[in-house]
Design a protein around this motif. Structure first.
Motif, mmCIF file in Angstrom:
data_model
loop_
_atom_site.group_PDB
_atom_site.id
_atom_site.type_symbol
_atom_site.label_atom_id
_atom_site.label_comp_id
_atom_site.label_asym_id
_atom_site.label_seq_id
_atom_site.Cartn_x
_atom_site.Cartn_y
_atom_site.Cartn_z
ATOM 1 N N THR A 128 4.652 5.261 12.668
ATOM 2 C CA THR A 128 4.237 3.882 12.442
ATOM 3 C C THR A 128 3.024 3.536 13.286
ATOM 4 O O THR A 128 2.135 2.787 12.862
ATOM 5 C CB THR A 128 5.397 2.926 12.787
ATOM 6 N N TYR A 129 2.959 4.113 14.489
ATOM 7 C CA TYR A 129 1.862 3.884 15.436
ATOM 8 C C TYR A 129 0.508 4.239 14.829
ATOM 9 O O TYR A 129 -0.515 3.660 15.192
ATOM 10 C CB TYR A 129 2.137 4.709 16.685
ATOM 11 N N ASN A 130 0.495 5.166 13.889
ATOM 12 C CA ASN A 130 -0.745 5.537 13.227
ATOM 13 C C ASN A 130 -1.348 4.378 12.433
ATOM 14 O O ASN A 130 -2.524 4.433 12.088
ATOM 15 C CB ASN A 130 -0.515 6.735 12.301
ATOM 16 N N THR A 150 -1.653 -4.743 19.303
ATOM 17 C CA THR A 150 -0.378 -4.240 18.767
ATOM 18 C C THR A 150 -0.203 -2.770 19.118
ATOM 19 O O THR A 150 0.879 -2.346 19.530
ATOM 20 C CB THR A 150 -0.331 -4.421 17.236
ATOM 21 N N GLN A 151 -1.258 -1.993 18.954
ATOM 22 C CA GLN A 151 -1.214 -0.578 19.312
ATOM 23 C C GLN A 151 -0.996 -0.407 20.819
ATOM 24 O O GLN A 151 -0.224 0.455 21.258
ATOM 25 C CB GLN A 151 -2.513 0.112 18.894
ATOM 26 N N GLU A 152 -1.640 -1.243 21.621
ATOM 27 C CA GLU A 152 -1.489 -1.161 23.078
ATOM 28 C C GLU A 152 -0.045 -1.422 23.491
ATOM 29 O O GLU A 152 0.500 -0.740 24.360
ATOM 30 C CB GLU A 152 -2.435 -2.151 23.755
ATOM 31 N N PHE A 196 -4.240 6.703 7.062
ATOM 32 C CA PHE A 196 -2.869 6.545 7.543
ATOM 33 C C PHE A 196 -1.943 7.530 6.838
ATOM 34 O O PHE A 196 -1.121 8.203 7.467
ATOM 35 C CB PHE A 196 -2.408 5.106 7.305
ATOM 36 N N ILE A 197 -2.099 7.635 5.526
ATOM 37 C CA ILE A 197 -1.265 8.554 4.754
ATOM 38 C C ILE A 197 -1.563 10.000 5.136
ATOM 39 O O ILE A 197 -0.656 10.810 5.357
ATOM 40 C CB ILE A 197 -1.488 8.331 3.248
ATOM 41 N N GLU A 198 -2.852 10.336 5.218
ATOM 42 C CA GLU A 198 -3.242 11.712 5.507
ATOM 43 C C GLU A 198 -2.778 12.151 6.899
ATOM 44 O O GLU A 198 -2.374 13.309 7.089
ATOM 45 C CB GLU A 198 -4.755 11.854 5.370
ATOM 46 N N SER A 199 -2.836 11.247 7.866
ATOM 47 C CA SER A 199 -2.385 11.609 9.222
ATOM 48 C C SER A 199 -0.900 11.939 9.218
ATOM 49 O O SER A 199 -0.460 12.897 9.861
ATOM 50 C CB SER A 199 -2.658 10.452 10.192
ATOM 51 N N ASN A 200 -0.104 11.149 8.487
ATOM 52 C CA ASN A 200 1.331 11.425 8.427
ATOM 53 C C ASN A 200 1.631 12.698 7.637
ATOM 54 O O ASN A 200 2.604 13.397 7.914
ATOM 55 C CB ASN A 200 2.066 10.232 7.823
ATOM 56 N N GLN A 201 0.799 13.020 6.672
ATOM 57 C CA GLN A 201 0.947 14.286 5.957
ATOM 58 C C GLN A 201 0.591 15.473 6.850
ATOM 59 O O GLN A 201 1.346 16.434 6.968
ATOM 60 C CB GLN A 201 0.051 14.308 4.714
ATOM 61 N N ASN A 202 -0.597 15.408 7.452
ATOM 62 C CA ASN A 202 -1.130 16.558 8.163
ATOM 63 C C ASN A 202 -0.394 16.862 9.457
ATOM 64 O O ASN A 202 -0.189 18.032 9.790
ATOM 65 C CB ASN A 202 -2.619 16.348 8.450
ATOM 66 N N SER A 229 -3.651 -2.973 10.834
ATOM 67 C CA SER A 229 -4.792 -2.854 9.922
ATOM 68 C C SER A 229 -5.129 -1.413 9.588
ATOM 69 O O SER A 229 -5.815 -1.158 8.591
ATOM 70 C CB SER A 229 -6.014 -3.548 10.535
ATOM 71 N N GLU A 230 -4.686 -0.458 10.403
ATOM 72 C CA GLU A 230 -4.918 0.949 10.071
ATOM 73 C C GLU A 230 -3.946 1.436 9.000
ATOM 74 O O GLU A 230 -4.064 2.560 8.505
ATOM 75 C CB GLU A 230 -4.788 1.814 11.330
#
Length: 449
Positions: A112-114, A120-122, A176-182, A365-366
């Motif tokens: 989710t952090y991605n 929010t990320q901090e 976001f999708i690609e990071s969770n895939q890769n 937003s990411e």
């Protein structure tokens, strides 16, 4: 290299099948993370093309032929997060059994952090103890940790699976999708959430990836939900030294209230990895051939209490205690038990500093536009008996629009007949897979009869 990875996976699946056929004594654990995203934006044509591309088989990460070196920073972060979260759960649930999977929750929230950005990320980084680590470092470390954790022993199966289920009318950022895939090897599926069969497809994935230990995670899909992100952990193995059923007998178990209950206790003698202080005893009961994964029990002494132990339970002390276990001859008697646990983690995560993610000021937003986390839930199940241990955990996150041996010592005796702390730990990576507080064991065989 892809071929090497494919061969490795085939070999792993073959070994897993052979082990499942030839083994009676097992440890099983399952963990599922669910993220429901609520939104109503439409995909643009360009996003449609990017999203369609993201549905194709994911690319493999470049992995060296040499064993991956696990960054201790990510394991340390997970350990700190796990004990911090446990301390928050104890505030509300100290009078009942607690058992949860910090690894599953950390992994789910890291995916989710991605999608998080800005403050929010901090705040999420603070809660997850990821401060000072770049997103690339976090993702790469989780990819290496996942690869190392899986298939830890010829007689132990540990599978980690991730998936994203996206409503076909939803716009999510391709990165976001690609990071969770890769990095997380997440399977991505585009569904029509208006179709009543969509929830069945998601639940089928859950059932398959937890070997049926978790049957259902979604009862229905609400009209404003647009994304479900799931994580499943399945762990199955045998005790390295099994408990013999004919040595199980009724003995008293003393509750925190002082009440005495007769309870079936399993017993055995042998050489164990053991640690003792003036306040507690601790023993490691290994699984599989090489004992890489163990079940740890920490038992406060009769002149102490579980609360005092928890006052000193933190990541720093945990690592110190782990370094002091030594080989000892001894006798252990532990309860046969079964328990389940359910909790909502919003307040606990907010207390750890992750507040904005639940508010209208959340910045994901990411991932997409105008999203916030609505609810984080966690459900678990654990059973310990002569054959081994079976455990399951389910985590749901909803997102909505922002509105050395000592031969001179005599054998120890450890009688676990009062409330205790336990954990399942991968000793090579030092990752804690599950942890819990058992206040009152309930005999599983009486429940099932």
């Amino acid at each position: 290299m892809k071929q090497n990875l494919s061969n490795a996976r085939q070999n792993f699946l073959q070994r897993r099948y052979a082990v499942s056929l030839g083994r009676r004594y097992v440890l099983a654990a399952a963990s599922v993370m669910l993220m429901g995203v609520i939104g109503c934006s439409q995909l643009s044509n360009s996003n449609n093309r990017a999203f369609a591309q993201s549905q194709t088989p994911q690319s493999e990460l470049p992995i060296s032929d040499k064993p991956a070196s696990i960054d201790t920073e990510i394991v340390s972060a997970n350990t700190k997060f796990g004990f911090n979260l446990f301390s928050q759960l104890l505030i509300r649930d100290n009078s009942k059994n607690i058992f949860f999977s910090p690894s599953s929750i950390a992994l789910a929230l890291s995916m989710t952090y991605n999608g998080a950005s800005g403050s929010t990320q901090e705040e999420m980084a603070q809660a997850l103890e990821l401060q000072g680590m770049s997103l690339q470092q976090i993702n790469s470390n989780y990819a290496e940790l996942k690869a190392s954790l899986e298939n830890p022993d010829p007689q132990v199966t540990l599978n980690i699976a991730n998936s994203l289920w996206v409503d076909r009318n939803t716009s999510l950022k391709p990165k976001f999708i690609e990071s969770n895939q890769n990095y997380y090897q997440a399977q991505v599926t585009n569904l029509n959430f208006a179709d009543t069969r969509a929830s069945d497809q998601i639940n089928d994935w859950v059932r398959e990836n937890t070997e049926g230990k978790i049957d259902k995670i979604i009862n229905k899909i609400n009209p404003d939900e647009v994304l479900f992100l799931l994580n499943a952990i399945y762990f199955k193995g045998s005790w390295k030294k099994e408990f013999q059923s004919d040595k199980t007998a009724e003995f008293p178990f003393y509750l925190s209230s002082g009440e005495e209950k007769q309870h079936p206790m399993m017993s055995q003698s042998g050489d164990y990895t053991y640690y003792e202080t003036e306040n507690f005893q601790a023993v490691s009961l290994p699984y599989g051939e090489n004992g890489r994964v163990s079940f740890y029990i920490f038992l406060p002494k009769q002149n102490s209490e579980l609360k005092l132990f928890y006052d000193n339970l933190n990541a720093a002390n945990w690592e110190k205690w782990m370094s002091k276990f030594v080989k000892r001859e001894g006798f252990v008697r532990i309860p046969r038990f079964k328990t389940d646990y359910e909790t909502t983690l919003n307040d606990a995560l907010s207390a750890l500093g992750m507040q904005e993610a639940f508010s209208n000021n959340a910045n994901f937003s990411e991932m997409g536009n105008n999203l916030k986390i609505s609810q984080v839930k966690h459900k678990t199940f654990v059973e310990v008996n002569e054959e081994g241990t079976e455990a399951a955990a389910t985590t749901s996150v909803g997102i909505q629009l922002t509105s050395a041996q000592l031969p001179s010592q005599k054998p120890f005796e450890m009688i676990v007949n009062r409330p205790f702390f336990c954990a399942i730990r991968d000793n090579q990576t030092r990752s804690i897979l599950f942890m819990g507080s058992i206040i009152e064991p309930i005999d599983s065989k009486k429940i099932d009869s």
